[in-house]
Design an enzyme around this catalytic site. Structure first.
Site, short mmCIF file in Angstrom:
data_model
loop_
_atom_site.label_atom_id
_atom_site.label_comp_id
_atom_site.label_asym_id
_atom_site.label_seq_id
_atom_site.Cartn_x
_atom_site.Cartn_y
_atom_site.Cartn_z
N ARG A 1 37.98 -2.72 -11.05
CA ARG A 1 37.06 -1.72 -11.61
C ARG A 1 36.99 -1.87 -13.13
O ARG A 1 38.01 -2.07 -13.79
CB ARG A 1 37.52 -0.30 -11.26
CG ARG A 1 37.50 -0.03 -9.77
CD ARG A 1 37.90 1.38 -9.44
NE ARG A 1 38.05 1.56 -8.00
CZ ARG A 1 38.48 2.67 -7.42
NH1 ARG A 1 38.82 3.71 -8.17
NH2 ARG A 1 38.60 2.74 -6.12
N ARG B 1 46.02 3.11 -15.23
CA ARG B 1 44.58 2.82 -15.11
C ARG B 1 44.33 1.38 -15.56
O ARG B 1 44.22 1.10 -16.74
CB ARG B 1 43.77 3.81 -15.95
CG ARG B 1 42.27 3.81 -15.63
CD ARG B 1 41.53 4.81 -16.51
NE ARG B 1 41.98 6.16 -16.30
CZ ARG B 1 41.52 6.97 -15.36
NH1 ARG B 1 40.59 6.55 -14.54
NH2 ARG B 1 41.97 8.21 -15.25
N GLU C 1 46.64 11.86 -9.42
CA GLU C 1 46.05 11.45 -8.15
C GLU C 1 46.66 10.15 -7.65
O GLU C 1 46.82 9.19 -8.41
CB GLU C 1 44.55 11.28 -8.31
CG GLU C 1 43.84 10.77 -7.06
CD GLU C 1 42.63 9.91 -7.35
OE1 GLU C 1 42.38 8.99 -6.57
OE2 GLU C 1 41.96 10.15 -8.38
N SER D 1 42.72 9.77 -2.53
CA SER D 1 41.56 10.64 -2.31
C SER D 1 41.09 10.42 -0.88
O SER D 1 40.71 9.30 -0.52
CB SER D 1 40.43 10.31 -3.28
OG SER D 1 40.69 10.81 -4.56
N ARG E 1 50.38 3.20 -8.35
CA ARG E 1 50.79 4.57 -8.68
C ARG E 1 52.00 5.01 -7.85
O ARG E 1 52.80 5.80 -8.32
CB ARG E 1 49.61 5.53 -8.54
CG ARG E 1 48.54 5.28 -9.59
CD ARG E 1 47.56 6.40 -9.74
NE ARG E 1 46.62 6.12 -10.82
CZ ARG E 1 45.72 6.97 -11.29
NH1 ARG E 1 45.65 8.20 -10.77
NH2 ARG E 1 44.91 6.64 -12.27
#
Length: 424
Positions: free
Chosen positions: A260, A275, A347, A350, A387
């Site tokens: 990403r 990130r 997070e 999701s 994560r």
């Protein structure tokens, strides 16, 4: 994509529901496009019918010995007018499709109102926030030399990392543990999928055209992209298919890297591996009959939660408010893990129900009675591997500088119970 027929009869209602997302549905433009579509469709159908009737009349007139030259000329003129109408109709349809592709999914009635993540609603939690009798470190300090950003920057640039030694082993162990848990205990079928997909695949799951800026395209070929998540290739397995009813539900799990651009996040989460442009996830995808999709969301979420529990990581589950809801989702439950190094929840998964939004874009259906119906699709991380690595390091750090390996991971680490990383 929304149901065109439903939108045609409930446009004002759709506009009002989308306000929960903070999305401004242009009702006037929609009405104008729909009016033009209807008029051009009627014009095209009328010209087609007229040309067919006059073509048939030519044969009758010829049998009677009549002069058919005027009739042939008239049919030719109708053909030219029909071609022009079809061209205008195709152009309008392209514009209309582009407009419709930019409309997000309708949020479920249980989605709370709100503009940002600050208004998400916690629905449950598990475990106590980890408390230490020493000053805890974050994952960067814990990992030490095993996490190399400088070398990664020389090779690829900012927001990449290199893991070495026991840190790389722990990362691999986490992915293997998750895959085994989901396949052996939760009934998912493991898939190994391409990491490069075409534009149609990204359109099918809703990443294109709206989120073009987030994608890594393949240089020299605008039609191919690195996957932003395994959701894209795994969900597209059912694209352009009609499944037998007894094939449902489908449960797939896949471990892939994800790529990403993280556009718009400059200066955000620049420390560590929170990130990155490249990271790994173990992704869960379910394909179900419509009447089962809400139960499937709870089930899928519980499967991701089970991983956190087995890793002994405190977490909470929150329902995303309308303003924080993803483009294609009707409802999302985020799992947020406690990170002592940051002193906050972050997070880690999701879990979303897309209803038939993705299925309509992919033309993914199943046999229902004498006809077909669109399937419902769901997905969620089970879990984000990087994560999870951070959470294990930070929650299981010890006062002597070691990291305790959770019991569930020890078989994947050759029985190792403690890790110690060399400091710079």
């Amino acid at each position: 994509m929304l149901d065109r027929n439903y939108l045609r009869h409930h446009a004002a209602e759709v506009r009002d529901v989308l306000k929960v997302r903070g999305f401004d549905f242009d009702l006037d433009r929609y009405a104008a496009l729909e009016s033009s579509r209807k008029a051009l469709q009627e014009e095209t159908e009328t010209l087609q019918a007229e040309r067919n009737a006059k073509s048939r009349a030519i044969g009758v007139a010829k049998a009677r010995g009549e002069d058919i030259a005027p009739r042939i000329a008239e049919v030719g003129d109708l053909g030219r007018r029909l071609d022009d109408a079809r061209a205008r109709f195709d152009a309008l349809r392209g514009e209309f499709d582009g407009f419709l592709e930019g409309i997000p999914n309708l949020p479920d009635g249980s989605v709370p109102p709100g503009d940002s993540e600050d208004e998400n609603v916690e629905i449950r939690s598990w475990g106590d926030r980890t408390v230490f009798d020493f000053q805890p470190q974050d994952h960067v300090d814990i990992a030490g030399r095993a996490l190399d950003f400088a070398a990664a920057a020389r090779i690829s640039g900012a927001r990449f990392s290199i893991m070495s030694g026991d840190l790389a082993r722990l990362h691999r162990a986490l992915a293997a543990f998750m895959l085994d848990m989901h396949t052996r205990e939760h009934g998912y079928e493991e898939l190994y999928v391409p990491y490069i997909v075409n534009a149609d695949a990204l359109k099918g799951t809703g990443q294109l055209p709206k989120f073009e800026v987030e994608q890594f395209g393949i240089r020299g070929d605008e039609n191919y992209y690195l996957i932003p998540t395994a959701e894209v290739p795994v969900t597209n397995v059912i694209r352009d298919t009609i499944l037998p009813a007894d094939a449902l539900p489908l449960r797939y799990v896949s471990h892939t890297p994800c790529f990403r651009r993280e556009a718009g996040t400059y200066g955000k989460d620049t420390r560590g591996i929170i990130r990155l442009h490249q990271f790994d996830k173990v992704e869960l995808v379910q394909v179900v009959e419509p009447e089962n999709s809400w139960d499937a969301l709870e089930e899928l979420t519980s499967h991701a939660e089970a991983v956190l529990k087995r890793l002994e990581l405190p977490y909470r589950a929150v329902v995303l408010c309308g303003g924080d809801l993803g483009f294609a989702a009707a409802k999302t439950i985020d799992l947020e893990v406690w990170l002592p190094g940051q002193g906050r929840f972050r997070e880690i998964s999701s879990c979303s129900n897309y209803l038939d939004f993705q299925a309509r874009r992919m033309m993914a259906r199943y046999r229902a009675g004498d006809g077909t119906a669109f399937v419902h699709t769901l997905n969620g991380s089970g879990l984000a591997v990087g994560r999870s690595l951070i959470a294990v390091l930070e929650n299981h750090q010890q006062g002597d500088g070691t990291v305790r390996v959770p019991e569930a991971l020890q078989p994947y680490m050759s029985g190792t119970t403690r890790l110690r990383f060399e400091k710079p």
